[in-house]
Design a protein around this motif. Structure first.
Motif, PDB file in Angstrom:
ATOM      1  N   SER A 142      -5.600  -2.493   2.755  1.00 38.08           N
ATOM      2  CA  SER A 142      -6.439  -3.099   1.719  1.00 38.08           C
ATOM      3  C   SER A 142      -6.577  -4.602   1.911  1.00 38.08           C
ATOM      4  CB  SER A 142      -5.859  -2.803   0.334  1.00 38.08           C
ATOM      5  OG  SER A 142      -5.842  -1.417   0.073  1.00 38.08           O
ATOM      6  N   ALA A 143      -5.518  -5.233   2.408  1.00 34.27           N
ATOM      7  CA  ALA A 143      -5.579  -6.679   2.630  1.00 34.27           C
ATOM      8  C   ALA A 143      -6.553  -7.038   3.740  1.00 34.27           C
ATOM      9  CB  ALA A 143      -4.190  -7.209   2.968  1.00 34.27           C
ATOM     10  N   SER A 144      -6.850  -6.070   4.609  1.00 34.00           N
ATOM     11  CA  SER A 144      -7.698  -6.366   5.767  1.00 34.00           C
ATOM     12  C   SER A 144      -9.100  -6.785   5.357  1.00 34.00           C
ATOM     13  CB  SER A 144      -7.766  -5.150   6.699  1.00 34.00           C
ATOM     14  OG  SER A 144      -8.476  -4.082   6.100  1.00 34.00           O
ATOM     15  N   PHE A 145      -9.683  -6.092   4.344  1.00 37.04           N
ATOM     16  CA  PHE A 145     -11.069  -6.425   4.044  1.00 37.04           C
ATOM     17  C   PHE A 145     -11.204  -7.762   3.318  1.00 37.04           C
ATOM     18  CE2 PHE A 145     -10.044  -3.293   0.586  1.00 37.04           C
ATOM     19  CZ  PHE A 145     -10.197  -4.106  -0.516  1.00 37.04           C
ATOM     20  N   VAL A 146     -10.131  -8.221   2.673  1.00 37.11           N
ATOM     21  CA  VAL A 146     -10.181  -9.545   2.053  1.00 37.11           C
ATOM     22  C   VAL A 146     -10.189 -10.623   3.139  1.00 37.11           C
ATOM     23  CG1 VAL A 146      -9.076 -11.143   0.459  1.00 37.11           C
ATOM     24  CG2 VAL A 146      -8.949  -8.682   0.033  1.00 37.11           C
ATOM     25  N   MET A 147      -9.247 -10.523   4.074  1.00 36.57           N
ATOM     26  CA  MET A 147      -9.155 -11.504   5.149  1.00 36.57           C
ATOM     27  C   MET A 147     -10.326 -11.379   6.112  1.00 36.57           C
ATOM     28  SD  MET A 147      -6.034 -12.177   7.839  1.00 36.57           S
ATOM     29  CE  MET A 147      -4.852 -12.358   6.497  1.00 36.57           C
ATOM     30  N   ALA A 148     -10.700 -10.133   6.445  1.00 38.04           N
ATOM     31  CA  ALA A 148     -11.763  -9.906   7.427  1.00 38.04           C
ATOM     32  C   ALA A 148     -13.092 -10.463   6.963  1.00 38.04           C
ATOM     33  CB  ALA A 148     -11.895  -8.414   7.712  1.00 38.04           C
ATOM     34  N   ILE A 269      -6.139 -15.696  -0.106  1.00 41.66           N
ATOM     35  CA  ILE A 269      -6.296 -14.621  -1.090  1.00 41.66           C
ATOM     36  C   ILE A 269      -5.685 -13.326  -0.571  1.00 41.66           C
ATOM     37  CG2 ILE A 269      -7.995 -13.170  -2.282  1.00 41.66           C
ATOM     38  CD1 ILE A 269      -9.847 -15.647  -2.286  1.00 41.66           C
ATOM     39  N   ALA A 270      -5.897 -13.029   0.718  1.00 40.81           N
ATOM     40  CA  ALA A 270      -5.382 -11.800   1.307  1.00 40.81           C
ATOM     41  C   ALA A 270      -3.862 -11.770   1.291  1.00 40.81           C
ATOM     42  CB  ALA A 270      -5.900 -11.652   2.733  1.00 40.81           C
ATOM     43  N   ILE A 271      -3.232 -12.895   1.592  1.00 41.26           N
ATOM     44  CA  ILE A 271      -1.771 -12.961   1.621  1.00 41.26           C
ATOM     45  C   ILE A 271      -1.188 -12.702   0.238  1.00 41.26           C
ATOM     46  CG2 ILE A 271       0.201 -14.501   1.968  1.00 41.26           C
ATOM     47  CD1 ILE A 271      -1.409 -15.807   4.233  1.00 41.26           C
ATOM     48  N   VAL A 272      -1.749 -13.340  -0.774  1.00 42.51           N
ATOM     49  CA  VAL A 272      -1.268 -13.138  -2.141  1.00 42.51           C
ATOM     50  C   VAL A 272      -1.483 -11.691  -2.584  1.00 42.51           C
ATOM     51  CG1 VAL A 272      -1.566 -13.797  -4.553  1.00 42.51           C
ATOM     52  CG2 VAL A 272      -1.602 -15.552  -2.766  1.00 42.51           C
ATOM     53  N   SER A 273      -2.666 -11.146  -2.279  1.00 39.89           N
ATOM     54  CA  SER A 273      -2.973  -9.763  -2.656  1.00 39.89           C
ATOM     55  C   SER A 273      -2.022  -8.781  -1.985  1.00 39.89           C
ATOM     56  CB  SER A 273      -4.421  -9.426  -2.281  1.00 39.89           C
ATOM     57  OG  SER A 273      -5.326 -10.270  -2.954  1.00 39.89           O
ATOM     58  N   LEU A 274      -1.749  -9.007  -0.691  1.00 42.29           N
ATOM     59  CA  LEU A 274      -0.845  -8.123   0.038  1.00 42.29           C
ATOM     60  C   LEU A 274       0.549  -8.159  -0.566  1.00 42.29           C
ATOM     61  CD1 LEU A 274      -0.183  -6.247   2.361  1.00 42.29           C
ATOM     62  CD2 LEU A 274       0.141  -8.250   3.828  1.00 42.29           C
ATOM     63  N   MET A 275       1.022  -9.337  -0.951  1.00 42.31           N
ATOM     64  CA  MET A 275       2.358  -9.448  -1.548  1.00 42.31           C
ATOM     65  C   MET A 275       2.443  -8.660  -2.848  1.00 42.31           C
ATOM     66  SD  MET A 275       3.063 -13.502  -0.833  1.00 42.31           S
ATOM     67  CE  MET A 275       4.535 -13.528  -1.856  1.00 42.31           C
ATOM     68  N   VAL A 276       1.385  -8.731  -3.648  1.00 44.80           N
ATOM     69  CA  VAL A 276       1.380  -8.004  -4.925  1.00 44.80           C
ATOM     70  C   VAL A 276       1.340  -6.497  -4.678  1.00 44.80           C
ATOM     71  CG1 VAL A 276       0.071  -7.556  -7.033  1.00 44.80           C
ATOM     72  CG2 VAL A 276       0.325  -9.901  -6.196  1.00 44.80           C
ATOM     73  N   MET A 277       0.433  -6.051  -3.802  1.00 46.78           N
ATOM     74  CA  MET A 277       0.279  -4.613  -3.554  1.00 46.78           C
ATOM     75  C   MET A 277       1.500  -4.024  -2.856  1.00 46.78           C
ATOM     76  SD  MET A 277      -3.754  -4.140  -2.595  1.00 46.78           S
ATOM     77  CE  MET A 277      -3.734  -5.358  -1.277  1.00 46.78           C
ATOM     78  N   ALA A 278       2.160  -4.826  -2.017  1.00 47.05           N
ATOM     79  CA  ALA A 278       3.350  -4.329  -1.322  1.00 47.05           C
ATOM     80  C   ALA A 278       4.468  -3.974  -2.288  1.00 47.05           C
ATOM     81  CB  ALA A 278       3.833  -5.369  -0.315  1.00 47.05           C
ATOM     82  N   LEU A 279       4.501  -4.601  -3.466  1.00 41.05           N
ATOM     83  CA  LEU A 279       5.527  -4.307  -4.466  1.00 41.05           C
ATOM     84  C   LEU A 279       5.401  -2.889  -5.004  1.00 41.05           C
ATOM     85  CD1 LEU A 279       5.535  -7.684  -6.464  1.00 41.05           C
ATOM     86  CD2 LEU A 279       7.186  -6.923  -4.742  1.00 41.05           C
ATOM     87  N   PHE A 280       4.205  -2.281  -4.844  1.00 41.27           N
ATOM     88  CA  PHE A 280       4.010  -0.920  -5.343  1.00 41.27           C
ATOM     89  C   PHE A 280       4.902   0.087  -4.632  1.00 41.27           C
ATOM     90  CE2 PHE A 280      -0.678  -1.907  -6.582  1.00 41.27           C
ATOM     91  CZ  PHE A 280      -0.218  -2.674  -7.630  1.00 41.27           C
ATOM     92  N   VAL A 281       5.378  -0.274  -3.430  1.00 38.05           N
ATOM     93  CA  VAL A 281       6.202   0.653  -2.667  1.00 38.05           C
ATOM     94  C   VAL A 281       7.517   0.942  -3.385  1.00 38.05           C
ATOM     95  CG1 VAL A 281       7.467  -1.056  -1.281  1.00 38.05           C
ATOM     96  CG2 VAL A 281       6.952   1.197  -0.306  1.00 38.05           C
ATOM     97  N   PHE A 282       7.927   0.065  -4.299  1.00 34.94           N
ATOM     98  CA  PHE A 282       9.175   0.264  -5.024  1.00 34.94           C
ATOM     99  C   PHE A 282       9.025   1.256  -6.177  1.00 34.94           C
ATOM    100  CE2 PHE A 282       9.680  -3.995  -3.122  1.00 34.94           C
ATOM    101  CZ  PHE A 282      10.837  -3.761  -2.418  1.00 34.94           C
ATOM    102  N   ILE A 283       7.791   1.662  -6.481  1.00 32.44           N
ATOM    103  CA  ILE A 283       7.576   2.679  -7.513  1.00 32.44           C
ATOM    104  C   ILE A 283       7.621   4.041  -6.829  1.00 32.44           C
ATOM    105  CG2 ILE A 283       6.027   3.523  -9.302  1.00 32.44           C
ATOM    106  CD1 ILE A 283       4.825   0.748  -9.494  1.00 32.44           C
ATOM    107  N   ARG A 284       8.692   4.766  -6.970  1.00 33.03           N
ATOM    108  CA  ARG A 284       8.904   6.009  -6.243  1.00 33.03           C
ATOM    109  C   ARG A 284       8.551   7.253  -7.055  1.00 33.03           C
ATOM    110  NH1 ARG A 284       8.507   4.668  -1.546  1.00 33.03           N
ATOM    111  NH2 ARG A 284       9.317   6.713  -1.000  1.00 33.03           N
ATOM    112  N   ARG A 285       8.552   7.147  -8.397  1.00 32.70           N
ATOM    113  CA  ARG A 285       8.302   8.331  -9.222  1.00 32.70           C
ATOM    114  C   ARG A 285       6.873   8.305  -9.748  1.00 32.70           C
ATOM    115  NH1 ARG A 285      12.556   8.406 -13.840  1.00 32.70           N
ATOM    116  NH2 ARG A 285      11.297  10.225 -14.382  1.00 32.70           N
ATOM    117  N   ASN A 286       6.229   9.461  -9.712  1.00 31.24           N
ATOM    118  CA  ASN A 286       4.836   9.553 -10.164  1.00 31.24           C
ATOM    119  C   ASN A 286       4.699   9.208 -11.651  1.00 31.24           C
ATOM    120  OD1 ASN A 286       3.999  10.340  -7.635  1.00 31.24           O
ATOM    121  ND2 ASN A 286       4.187  12.529  -8.066  1.00 31.24           N
ATOM    122  N   GLU A 287       5.717   9.603 -12.451  1.00 26.66           N
ATOM    123  CA  GLU A 287       5.643   9.320 -13.890  1.00 26.66           C
ATOM    124  C   GLU A 287       5.654   7.815 -14.148  1.00 26.66           C
ATOM    125  OE1 GLU A 287       7.798  11.237 -12.438  1.00 26.66           O
ATOM    126  OE2 GLU A 287       7.718  13.273 -13.291  1.00 26.66           O
TER     127      GLU A 287
END
Length: 290
Positions: A142-148, A269-287
């Motif tokens: 997702s970060a690619s299209f911001v930077m690209a 913008i891409a770097i900041v966005s990637l840092m925020v989205m990367a935090l989603f990996v810590f959400i392991r449960r669907n609920e």
């Protein structure tokens, strides 16, 4: 394991995330650089010519997304690299037609340029889905299209300023610059191993779908799917409006003669966005995610 893929889960994240990032990054060289032009002195149907071009490309891009519902879901794995290269070849040939055919007839080629590009995301993501680290890989993609968007427009602007390339020839020239990086990136991504047994156990095996399968999926999940599509529609419209007219914004701010301004701002913008989205990996449960 192929030498193009680093060992271990960390190696997979680096190899898969970087190769997918680069493929989609290169795709933007065939889509966005035309928006650097302002096309002054041209109009169609009483409208500014650039607005007409943007509308034509967006219609083609949106049509591509609809076609992709069938094409991407039914795609067999061995055809993926050839589909990516074929779609981008059509987009580049359309840009060549845009340069060769005089206004206002060349507006049709922006529609043809957008027509194949909307399916690239789905093909690239098919390499990443169904893995335990898919969320992190998706954040990198997702970060690619911001930077690209910024970098490819900077390349287009540079070609105009330094080599005197017109705004009609600049899009096809920018696409040509990224052909070799594209070929390398597609090859690299093709070296990625399939999902492991652990991946399949946690995420389910991804297989080609039939029309019946798509119908069952839609009717089972239609409220959520409609909500996601609606939200994505408005977010994309907001992002594209800013993105397509960034050249005019910088021109009004007195920085129209700087090619680097597009890459500098979008990269941050891409770097900041990637840092925020990367935090989603810590959400392991669907609920919890819901």
């Amino acid at each position: 394991m192929n030498f193009a893929v680093l060992k271990g889960k960390t190696g997979l994240i680096i190899s898969a995330g970087t190769s997918a990032f680069l493929v989609y990054f290169c795709m933007y060289a065939f889509r966005k650089p035309f928006s650097v032009g302002v096309f002054e002195g041209h109009e169609l149907f009483g409208m500014d010519y650039k607005i007409v071009l943007i509308i034509a490309q967006v219609i083609g891009y949106a049509t591509s997304k609809i076609i992709g519902i069938k094409v991407i879901s039914e795609l067999q794995k061995n055809y993926r690299p050839w589909l990516i290269l074929g779609l981008l070849a059509v987009a580049e040939l359309a840009l060549l037609g845009f340069a060769l055919v005089p206004t206002p007839y060349n507006v049709a080629f922006l529609f043809l340029n957008g027509l194949p590009l909307g399916m690239i995301w789905g093909v690239v993501f098919s390499y990443l889905e169904g893995r335990t680290v898919t969320e992190l890989l998706a954040a990198m993609l997702s970060a690619s299209f911001v930077m690209a968007s910024g970098v490819t427009k900077a390349v287009g602007k540079y070609l105009m300023l330094e080599f005197g390339i017109t705004e009609f020839w600049m899009p096809v020239a920018t696409g040509a610059v990224f052909i070799l990086p594209l070929l390398f990136s597609v090859w690299w991504m093709e070296q990625l191993p399939p999902p492991t047994e652990e991946d399949i156990g946690q995420r389910h095996k991804r297989e080609a779908m039939t029309g019946t399968d798509r119908g069952k999926l839609f009717f089972h999940l239609w409220p959520g799917l409609i909500a996601i599509v609606g939200m994505y529609f408005f977010l994309t419209a907001f992002r594209d409006y800013r993105d397509n007219f960034s050249a005019e914004v910088w021109l009004e701010l007195g920085m129209g003669d700087r090619a680097d301004v597009f890459a500098t701002t979008e990269t941050a913008i891409a770097i900041v966005s990637l840092m925020v989205m990367a935090l989603f990996v810590f959400i392991r449960r669907n609920e919890v995610a819901l």
